[in-house]
Design a protein around this motif. Structure first.
Motif, mmCIF file in Angstrom:
data_model
loop_
_atom_site.group_PDB
_atom_site.id
_atom_site.type_symbol
_atom_site.label_atom_id
_atom_site.label_comp_id
_atom_site.label_asym_id
_atom_site.label_seq_id
_atom_site.Cartn_x
_atom_site.Cartn_y
_atom_site.Cartn_z
ATOM 1 N N ASP A 93 -34.967 82.273 -41.530
ATOM 2 C CA ASP A 93 -35.980 82.437 -40.497
ATOM 3 C C ASP A 93 -35.948 83.874 -39.976
ATOM 4 O OD1 ASP A 93 -37.097 82.501 -37.757
ATOM 5 O OD2 ASP A 93 -37.368 80.349 -38.083
ATOM 6 N N ARG A 94 -37.021 84.597 -40.204
ATOM 7 C CA ARG A 94 -37.085 86.020 -39.844
ATOM 8 C C ARG A 94 -36.877 86.242 -38.355
ATOM 9 N NH1 ARG A 94 -42.352 87.856 -41.302
ATOM 10 N NH2 ARG A 94 -41.674 87.281 -43.375
ATOM 11 N N GLU A 95 -37.515 85.441 -37.511
ATOM 12 C CA GLU A 95 -37.380 85.628 -36.064
ATOM 13 C C GLU A 95 -35.948 85.397 -35.599
ATOM 14 O OE1 GLU A 95 -40.278 83.463 -33.780
ATOM 15 O OE2 GLU A 95 -41.901 84.096 -35.099
ATOM 16 N N VAL A 96 -35.280 84.397 -36.156
ATOM 17 C CA VAL A 96 -33.892 84.109 -35.783
ATOM 18 C C VAL A 96 -33.003 85.271 -36.219
ATOM 19 C CG1 VAL A 96 -31.928 82.575 -36.187
ATOM 20 C CG2 VAL A 96 -34.201 81.615 -35.855
ATOM 21 N N ARG A 97 -33.211 85.768 -37.433
ATOM 22 C CA ARG A 97 -32.410 86.900 -37.929
ATOM 23 C C ARG A 97 -32.643 88.151 -37.070
ATOM 24 N NH1 ARG A 97 -34.409 86.053 -43.234
ATOM 25 N NH2 ARG A 97 -34.773 88.286 -43.352
ATOM 26 N N ARG B 294 -11.655 76.114 -45.915
ATOM 27 C CA ARG B 294 -10.327 75.927 -46.486
ATOM 28 C C ARG B 294 -9.981 77.078 -47.440
ATOM 29 N NH1 ARG B 294 -11.036 71.064 -47.203
ATOM 30 N NH2 ARG B 294 -11.790 71.043 -49.333
ATOM 31 N N LEU B 295 -10.954 77.510 -48.240
ATOM 32 C CA LEU B 295 -10.716 78.582 -49.210
ATOM 33 C C LEU B 295 -10.631 79.957 -48.559
ATOM 34 C CD1 LEU B 295 -13.128 77.443 -52.079
ATOM 35 C CD2 LEU B 295 -10.630 77.326 -52.064
ATOM 36 N N SER B 296 -11.396 80.171 -47.487
ATOM 37 C CA SER B 296 -11.514 81.512 -46.909
ATOM 38 C C SER B 296 -10.764 81.714 -45.593
ATOM 39 C CB SER B 296 -12.992 81.833 -46.665
ATOM 40 O OG SER B 296 -13.501 80.996 -45.639
ATOM 41 N N GLY B 297 -10.524 80.636 -44.876
ATOM 42 C CA GLY B 297 -9.953 80.761 -43.542
ATOM 43 C C GLY B 297 -10.999 81.082 -42.483
ATOM 44 N N ASP B 298 -12.280 81.151 -42.879
ATOM 45 C CA ASP B 298 -13.366 81.429 -41.944
ATOM 46 C C ASP B 298 -13.698 80.184 -41.131
ATOM 47 O OD1 ASP B 298 -13.474 83.947 -43.045
ATOM 48 O OD2 ASP B 298 -15.323 83.613 -44.158
ATOM 49 N N ARG B 299 -14.419 80.393 -40.009
ATOM 50 C CA ARG B 299 -14.904 79.292 -39.169
ATOM 51 C C ARG B 299 -16.412 79.214 -39.305
ATOM 52 N NH1 ARG B 299 -14.462 80.139 -33.673
ATOM 53 N NH2 ARG B 299 -14.682 82.342 -34.071
ATOM 54 N N PHE B 300 -16.942 77.998 -39.245
ATOM 55 C CA PHE B 300 -18.375 77.778 -39.399
ATOM 56 C C PHE B 300 -18.884 76.916 -38.249
ATOM 57 C CE2 PHE B 300 -16.649 78.589 -43.545
ATOM 58 C CZ PHE B 300 -17.588 79.395 -44.160
ATOM 59 N N THR B 301 -20.023 77.321 -37.690
ATOM 60 C CA THR B 301 -20.732 76.500 -36.716
ATOM 61 C C THR B 301 -22.108 76.226 -37.299
ATOM 62 O OG1 THR B 301 -19.567 77.493 -34.843
ATOM 63 C CG2 THR B 301 -21.630 76.344 -34.363
ATOM 64 N N ALA B 302 -22.384 74.962 -37.588
ATOM 65 C CA ALA B 302 -23.690 74.557 -38.114
ATOM 66 C C ALA B 302 -24.529 74.055 -36.953
ATOM 67 C CB ALA B 302 -23.525 73.465 -39.168
ATOM 68 N N VAL B 303 -25.738 74.607 -36.825
ATOM 69 C CA VAL B 303 -26.621 74.242 -35.719
ATOM 70 C C VAL B 303 -27.824 73.489 -36.276
ATOM 71 C CG1 VAL B 303 -28.018 75.105 -33.801
ATOM 72 C CG2 VAL B 303 -25.880 76.271 -34.408
ATOM 73 N N VAL C 248 -31.045 78.010 -30.035
ATOM 74 C CA VAL C 248 -29.583 77.933 -29.896
ATOM 75 C C VAL C 248 -28.932 79.018 -30.753
ATOM 76 C CG1 VAL C 248 -27.535 76.512 -30.329
ATOM 77 C CG2 VAL C 248 -29.586 75.472 -29.343
ATOM 78 N N LEU C 249 -29.406 79.185 -31.991
ATOM 79 C CA LEU C 249 -28.861 80.216 -32.869
ATOM 80 C C LEU C 249 -29.022 81.602 -32.259
ATOM 81 C CD1 LEU C 249 -30.215 78.765 -36.211
ATOM 82 C CD2 LEU C 249 -27.791 79.124 -35.694
ATOM 83 N N HIS D 232 -16.507 84.394 -38.249
ATOM 84 C CA HIS D 232 -17.214 83.227 -37.711
ATOM 85 C C HIS D 232 -18.653 83.260 -38.215
ATOM 86 C CE1 HIS D 232 -18.744 80.808 -34.008
ATOM 87 N NE2 HIS D 232 -18.731 80.096 -35.099
ATOM 88 N N TRP D 233 -19.055 82.182 -38.878
ATOM 89 C CA TRP D 233 -20.401 82.035 -39.434
ATOM 90 C C TRP D 233 -21.184 81.075 -38.551
ATOM 91 C CZ3 TRP D 233 -21.797 84.500 -44.021
ATOM 92 C CH2 TRP D 233 -20.754 85.059 -44.765
ATOM 93 N N LEU D 234 -22.396 81.455 -38.198
ATOM 94 C CA LEU D 234 -23.323 80.622 -37.429
ATOM 95 C C LEU D 234 -24.435 80.233 -38.394
ATOM 96 C CD1 LEU D 234 -23.746 79.631 -34.513
ATOM 97 C CD2 LEU D 234 -24.983 81.749 -34.077
ATOM 98 N N VAL D 235 -24.516 78.949 -38.743
ATOM 99 C CA VAL D 235 -25.358 78.492 -39.849
ATOM 100 C C VAL D 235 -26.554 77.686 -39.349
ATOM 101 C CG1 VAL D 235 -25.364 77.138 -41.994
ATOM 102 C CG2 VAL D 235 -23.309 78.417 -41.336
#
Length: 146
Positions: A95-99, A41-50, A80-81, A2-5
């Motif tokens: 963003d350094r603080e978010v990371r 579609r290529l990876s089967g991963d899930r993405f949440t774009a914020v 939110v991230l 799961h990717w949080l973008v």
């Protein structure tokens, strides 16, 4: 996976996405969602774009394997991230603080630039050549040979 973008952060790091955002914020978001949907579609991963929202926040589907979240007027997309970051999630942002907040929460972090490079590399992966594939066995004949 799961990717949080960090949506606008990623859009502004990719020239083709930034060009679409200059047309309108919605065009930029839609272009990112198409890119993420292809990756899903290529990876089967899930993405949440914020994304930063200007009203009450909310969420909506962004295509196959993509979920879109808008922050409310009371909090930023960065907040939110940081709140959604957790173990088992990979957060994408420059963003350094978010990371740092995501790392403290147990998430893996990737810069937007590294993420875009990975997507680009994955989309250019060559299809297997015929000679690379397993040779097909001749079918076993059945029945009377005469």
């Amino acid at each position: 996976m799961h990717w949080l973008v960090d949506g606008y952060n990623v859009i502004r790091r990719a020239p083709e996405l930034a060009a679409r955002e200059r047309e309108s914020l919605q065009a930029g978001r839609e272009a990112l969602c198409r890119l993420l949907s292809t990756a899903a579609r290529l990876s089967g991963d899930r993405f949440t774009a914020v994304f930063d929202g200007d009203q009450g926040g909310g969420s909506l589907p962004g295509g196959l394997g993509v979920h879109v979240v808008f922050s409310s007027g009371r909090e930023s997309a960065d907040q939110v991230l940081a709140r959604r970051a957790a173990a088992g999630v990979t957060l994408v942002s420059n963003d350094r603080e978010v990371r740092q907040a995501a790392t403290r929460a147990g998430a893996i972090t990737v810069t937007a630039d590294d993420f875009l490079a990975r997507l680009s590399k994955a989309s250019r992966a060559p299809a297997p050549h015929k000679e690379d594939e397993e040779p097909t066995k001749p079918r076993e004949k059945k029945g009377n040979p005469r």
